[in-house]
Design an enzyme around this catalytic site. Sequence first.
Site, PDB file in Angstrom:
ATOM      1  N   ARG A 286       4.473   3.232   9.817  1.00  0.00           N
ATOM      2  CA  ARG A 286       4.958   3.757   8.397  1.00  0.00           C
ATOM      3  C   ARG A 286       6.080   3.710   9.174  1.00  0.00           C
ATOM      4  O   ARG A 286       7.420   4.754   8.309  1.00  0.00           O
ATOM      5  CB  ARG A 286       4.554   4.072   7.748  1.00  0.00           C
ATOM      6  CG  ARG A 286       2.603   3.866   7.119  1.00  0.00           C
ATOM      7  CD  ARG A 286       2.462   4.394   5.515  1.00  0.00           C
ATOM      8  NE  ARG A 286       1.526   4.354   4.902  1.00  0.00           N
ATOM      9  CZ  ARG A 286       0.519   4.582   5.409  1.00  0.00           C
ATOM     10  NH1 ARG A 286      -0.024   4.920   6.338  1.00  0.00           N
ATOM     11  NH2 ARG A 286      -0.896   3.888   4.842  1.00  0.00           N
TER      12      ARG A 286
ATOM     13  N   ARG B 209      -2.199   3.376  -7.975  1.00  0.00           N
ATOM     14  CA  ARG B 209      -2.827   4.382  -7.320  1.00  0.00           C
ATOM     15  C   ARG B 209      -2.005   5.973  -6.740  1.00  0.00           C
ATOM     16  O   ARG B 209      -2.936   6.719  -6.421  1.00  0.00           O
ATOM     17  CB  ARG B 209      -2.741   4.257  -5.651  1.00  0.00           C
ATOM     18  CG  ARG B 209      -1.403   3.696  -4.814  1.00  0.00           C
ATOM     19  CD  ARG B 209      -1.265   3.011  -3.856  1.00  0.00           C
ATOM     20  NE  ARG B 209      -1.444   3.669  -2.030  1.00  0.00           N
ATOM     21  CZ  ARG B 209      -0.774   2.776  -1.345  1.00  0.00           C
ATOM     22  NH1 ARG B 209      -0.173   1.764  -1.210  1.00  0.00           N
ATOM     23  NH2 ARG B 209      -0.613   4.069  -0.458  1.00  0.00           N
TER      24      ARG B 209
ATOM     25  N   ARG C 228       5.847  -1.558  10.885  1.00  0.00           N
ATOM     26  CA  ARG C 228       5.679  -2.709   9.545  1.00  0.00           C
ATOM     27  C   ARG C 228       7.162  -2.013   9.380  1.00  0.00           C
ATOM     28  O   ARG C 228       7.414  -1.113   9.670  1.00  0.00           O
ATOM     29  CB  ARG C 228       5.498  -1.560   8.645  1.00  0.00           C
ATOM     30  CG  ARG C 228       5.128  -2.451   7.587  1.00  0.00           C
ATOM     31  CD  ARG C 228       4.250  -1.888   6.506  1.00  0.00           C
ATOM     32  NE  ARG C 228       4.489  -0.316   6.072  1.00  0.00           N
ATOM     33  CZ  ARG C 228       3.555   0.177   4.636  1.00  0.00           C
ATOM     34  NH1 ARG C 228       2.572  -0.200   4.774  1.00  0.00           N
ATOM     35  NH2 ARG C 228       4.091   1.441   4.557  1.00  0.00           N
TER      36      ARG C 228
ATOM     37  N   HIS D 294       1.261   7.419  -0.962  1.00  0.00           N
ATOM     38  CA  HIS D 294       1.126   7.977   0.161  1.00  0.00           C
ATOM     39  C   HIS D 294       1.941   9.825  -0.111  1.00  0.00           C
ATOM     40  O   HIS D 294       1.434   9.850   0.571  1.00  0.00           O
ATOM     41  CB  HIS D 294       3.101   7.950  -0.434  1.00  0.00           C
ATOM     42  CG  HIS D 294       2.283   6.606   0.118  1.00  0.00           C
ATOM     43  ND1 HIS D 294       3.621   4.721  -0.669  1.00  0.00           N
ATOM     44  CD2 HIS D 294       2.483   4.964   0.745  1.00  0.00           C
ATOM     45  CE1 HIS D 294       2.701   3.684  -0.564  1.00  0.00           C
ATOM     46  NE2 HIS D 294       2.418   3.749   1.477  1.00  0.00           N
TER      47      HIS D 294
ATOM     48  N   CYS E 145      -5.769  -1.389   7.909  1.00  0.00           N
ATOM     49  CA  CYS E 145      -4.930  -0.411   7.834  1.00  0.00           C
ATOM     50  C   CYS E 145      -4.973   0.957   6.927  1.00  0.00           C
ATOM     51  O   CYS E 145      -4.337   1.749   6.842  1.00  0.00           O
ATOM     52  CB  CYS E 145      -3.769  -0.525   8.608  1.00  0.00           C
ATOM     53  SG  CYS E 145      -2.585  -1.759   7.781  1.00  0.00           S
TER      54      CYS E 145
ATOM     55  N   GLU F 149      -2.036  -7.322   0.987  1.00  0.00           N
ATOM     56  CA  GLU F 149      -2.833  -6.282   0.068  1.00  0.00           C
ATOM     57  C   GLU F 149      -1.877  -7.130  -1.131  1.00  0.00           C
ATOM     58  O   GLU F 149      -2.098  -5.411  -1.935  1.00  0.00           O
ATOM     59  CB  GLU F 149      -1.207  -5.114   0.697  1.00  0.00           C
ATOM     60  CG  GLU F 149       0.235  -5.150   0.698  1.00  0.00           C
ATOM     61  CD  GLU F 149       1.015  -4.389   1.773  1.00  0.00           C
ATOM     62  OE1 GLU F 149       0.283  -3.092   1.463  1.00  0.00           O
ATOM     63  OE2 GLU F 149       1.889  -4.249   1.743  1.00  0.00           O
TER      64      GLU F 149
ATOM     65  N   ASN G  43      -5.109  -0.091   0.456  1.00  0.00           N
ATOM     66  CA  ASN G  43      -4.542   0.454  -0.620  1.00  0.00           C
ATOM     67  C   ASN G  43      -4.053  -0.143  -2.356  1.00  0.00           C
ATOM     68  O   ASN G  43      -4.139  -0.269  -3.062  1.00  0.00           O
ATOM     69  CB  ASN G  43      -3.395   1.717  -0.040  1.00  0.00           C
ATOM     70  CG  ASN G  43      -4.145   2.770   1.427  1.00  0.00           C
ATOM     71  OD1 ASN G  43      -5.211   2.809   1.218  1.00  0.00           O
ATOM     72  ND2 ASN G  43      -3.219   2.542   2.131  1.00  0.00           N
ATOM     73  N   ASP G  44      -3.132  -0.629  -1.098  1.00  0.00           N
ATOM     74  CA  ASP G  44      -2.523  -2.045  -2.446  1.00  0.00           C
ATOM     75  C   ASP G  44      -3.185  -2.852  -2.547  1.00  0.00           C
ATOM     76  O   ASP G  44      -3.076  -3.081  -3.988  1.00  0.00           O
ATOM     77  CB  ASP G  44      -1.250  -2.137  -1.733  1.00  0.00           C
ATOM     78  CG  ASP G  44      -0.226  -1.440  -1.776  1.00  0.00           C
ATOM     79  OD1 ASP G  44       0.066  -1.037  -3.384  1.00  0.00           O
ATOM     80  OD2 ASP G  44       0.325  -1.283  -0.797  1.00  0.00           O
TER      81      ASP G  44
HETATM   82  C1  PEP Z   1      -1.493  -0.331   2.471  1.00  0.00           C
HETATM   83  O1  PEP Z   1      -1.529  -0.550   1.159  1.00  0.00           O
HETATM   84  O2  PEP Z   1      -3.245   0.041   2.247  1.00  0.00           O
HETATM   85  C2  PEP Z   1      -1.245   0.377   3.508  1.00  0.00           C
HETATM   86  C3  PEP Z   1      -1.478   0.808   4.728  1.00  0.00           C
HETATM   87  O3  PEP Z   1      -0.248   0.208   3.027  1.00  0.00           O
HETATM   88  P1  PEP Z   1       0.659   1.808   2.419  1.00  0.00           P
HETATM   89  O4  PEP Z   1      -0.385   2.257   1.868  1.00  0.00           O
HETATM   90  O5  PEP Z   1       1.509   2.291   3.179  1.00  0.00           O
HETATM   91  O6  PEP Z   1       1.622   1.205   1.196  1.00  0.00           O
HETATM   92 MG    MG Z   2       0.691  -0.916   1.257  1.00  0.00          MG
END
Ligand code: PEP
Ligand code: MG
Length: 574
Positions: free
Chosen positions: A301, A469, A337, A194, A506, A435, A458-459
Site C-alpha cells: 500500500r 467500512r 499499488r 485502514h 488482497c 473493489e 474490503n472496499d
Molecule cells: C481492499 O479494499 O480490500 C484493499 C485491499 O485495499 P484497501 O484496504 O487498502 O482499501
Molecule cells: Mg481498497
Amino acid sequence: MSFTIHGLPVSNGIAIGPAHLVSHASLEVSHYILPQEKVKEEVARLDAALEKTRHDLASLHEHKPQYAAAEFDAFIDLHLMILQDEHISHAARNMIKGERCNAEWALKVQMDDLVQQFESFDDAYLRERKTDVIQVVERILKSMNGHSAHGLPEVRQDVQPIMVAHDVSPADLIQLKPQQFAGILTDLGGATSHTSIVARGLNKPCVVGLHHARELIKDNDMLIVDGAQGVVIVNPDKQILADYTLRHSELELERQKLKRLKTARARTLDGTDIALHANIELPTDLPDVTENGAGGIGLFRSEFLFLNRETLPDEEEQYLAYREVAEGMEGRPVTIRTFDLGADKQPAGAKRVASNPALGLRAIRLCLAEPQLFKTQLRALLRASVHGNIKILIPMLSGTAEINQTLNFINAVKMSLDVDGIPYNTDVKIGGMIEIPAAALSLQAFIKKLDFLSIGTNDLIQYTLAIDRTDDEVAHLYDPLHPAVLNLLAHVIGGANKANVPVSVCGEMAGELAYTRLLLGLGLRQFSMHPAQLLAVKQRVLTTNLPEISMLTQRLLRASDPMKIRELIDRLNG
Ligand code: PEP
Ligand code: MG
C-alpha cells in the site's frame, strides 16, 4: 469493579496489561478548574509549550529536507505567524489567569474562535488556512503533553500497556510499529477500516467499535483484551485473570508451533499449489514478510509512504523505497499499488474535504486528477522495476474509460523515460483492483486490458452493501458472506480463471481463516494478507481437500438465508 465491554474483533490474541488512555484527536481536550495557586504554573506550562513549538518549527526551517517542496519555507513561516497570533498566546494566557482553566482548554477555546473567523472569509484560500491554525494548536498540545510528534504516547519501558483511544488514524498508528503496546482498543472504527488493517499488521490483539471505552476505562485499570472475541474485561477478578493468562500462554505456544510451517510448500491435500503473499505498508515490514515465509508481496500500500510528513516524497525517494522492497524480495513478485490516498488516508496539507470521502476523489481518481503526482510515482516505479519482479497495481478502477486513461498515462511515462535514456522493465505487468461493484460487473474489460487482477474485498464489500467500512454504527451490517458479495467474488474469480488471467484476493478476507476454504472453493489460488496471518492460513490450506469442498461451496453460492450460509460455512471449516 469488574465489567466487560464488547466491540468488533480485529486482531486475534490475548493481551493483558494496564490501560493507557490516549487521544489521537489531541483537540479533544479536557476542561478543569485550577486552584488559584496553580495558575502561575499553568501559564508557565503554556509558555514552555509555545516556546518548544516555536523552536521545533524554526529547526524545521534549518533542517529542511532536500526534497522539500518550494512552498516549504512559506508554510513554516505561516505556522510561526499563527503561533505568534495573540489569540494563541496572549488571549490563551489571559484566559488561564481569568478563568483559572487548564492551558489545553484555553488553547482550544481560542483556536475555535480563530477558526470561526477564518471560516467567515469569502476568499477560499483564506478559509482554508483554518487547517493551519488547527495544525499549529495540535502541535502545541502535543508538546504540552510530552507526546511524540505523532501525538501518541512514547513507549513505557517497564510494562506493556494497552492503548485505549477514541479513534486513531492509520497514519498515527503506523508510527507505533516499533513501539510496544500489548493491545489496541478504539471506540470508533469498523473491522476493515485502514486503522484496523494497520493494527492487524502490528500483530497485537485489537478491538474496535467499543463506543464508550474511553469514558468507561480509566488510566491504569487492568485490562484483558480478547482480540478473537472482541471482548474487553476491565479489572478482572483473580480467577478470570488466571484463566486468560493460561489461554495467553497456550496461544503463544500455538504461534510458536506454526513457525515450523515457514518453509513448507502451501499445497492442498489433493496437490494443488496455492500462492500465499503478504500485504505491506512500508519497506520496514520486509522482515515480517520473510519471517513468515511469504512467496511474494501481493499488495504494497504505497500511500503509506505519503503519510506522516509535511511534504510528499519525490521521485528519488520513492524509487529507493520501491527498489529496497524489490531487492529485498530477491526476485519474488512484488505488487506495488499506486497510491490510494483520499478517504481515510489524507496526506498532510490535503485541502479537499469531500462530504463523502469514500465516494470522492480517492485512489486512481486522485491520480488522474493530479497527473504530476501520478507521473512522479510511475517514473519511480518503472525505474525500480529493473531491480526485481515489480508489478504495478491500480486501485479503485471502475471501468474501461479509467483503464484506458491509466494505460495511456503509463505509456506516456514510459516514453518520457525512453527520452531520458532511463532503463525500466518494458514488460512490467499492470494489474487492476476489483473493489467497486462496477468493476466486478465490467470484468471482461479488465480481463482484456490488464495483465492481472486483485480483489479488494474490503472496499468491494463496502461499496456493494453501502456500508462505510470505518463507521462502527453500521459495522454489524458489514457482511463478507452476503450473497451479493459471494456471487460477485465467484463471478470475478471464475471469470479470470477461465480467461487465464491471474487473480488474487488482497482484502482482509484473504487472511481470515474462516474464509480460506470458501475462497479456495471459489477457485482462488493466490491470497495476499498481513504476514502475521500467513502461517495459520497455510496450515488451513494444508488440511484442505479441494474436491471435497467443491459441492459445499456451490451450495453456499445458491443459499440466501444468512443462517443457512453460516451453517454451510461451519461445515466447510469443520
Ligand atoms: C481492499 O479494499 O480490500 C484493499 C485491499 O485495499 P484497501 O484496504 O487498502 O482499501
Ligand atoms: Mg481498497
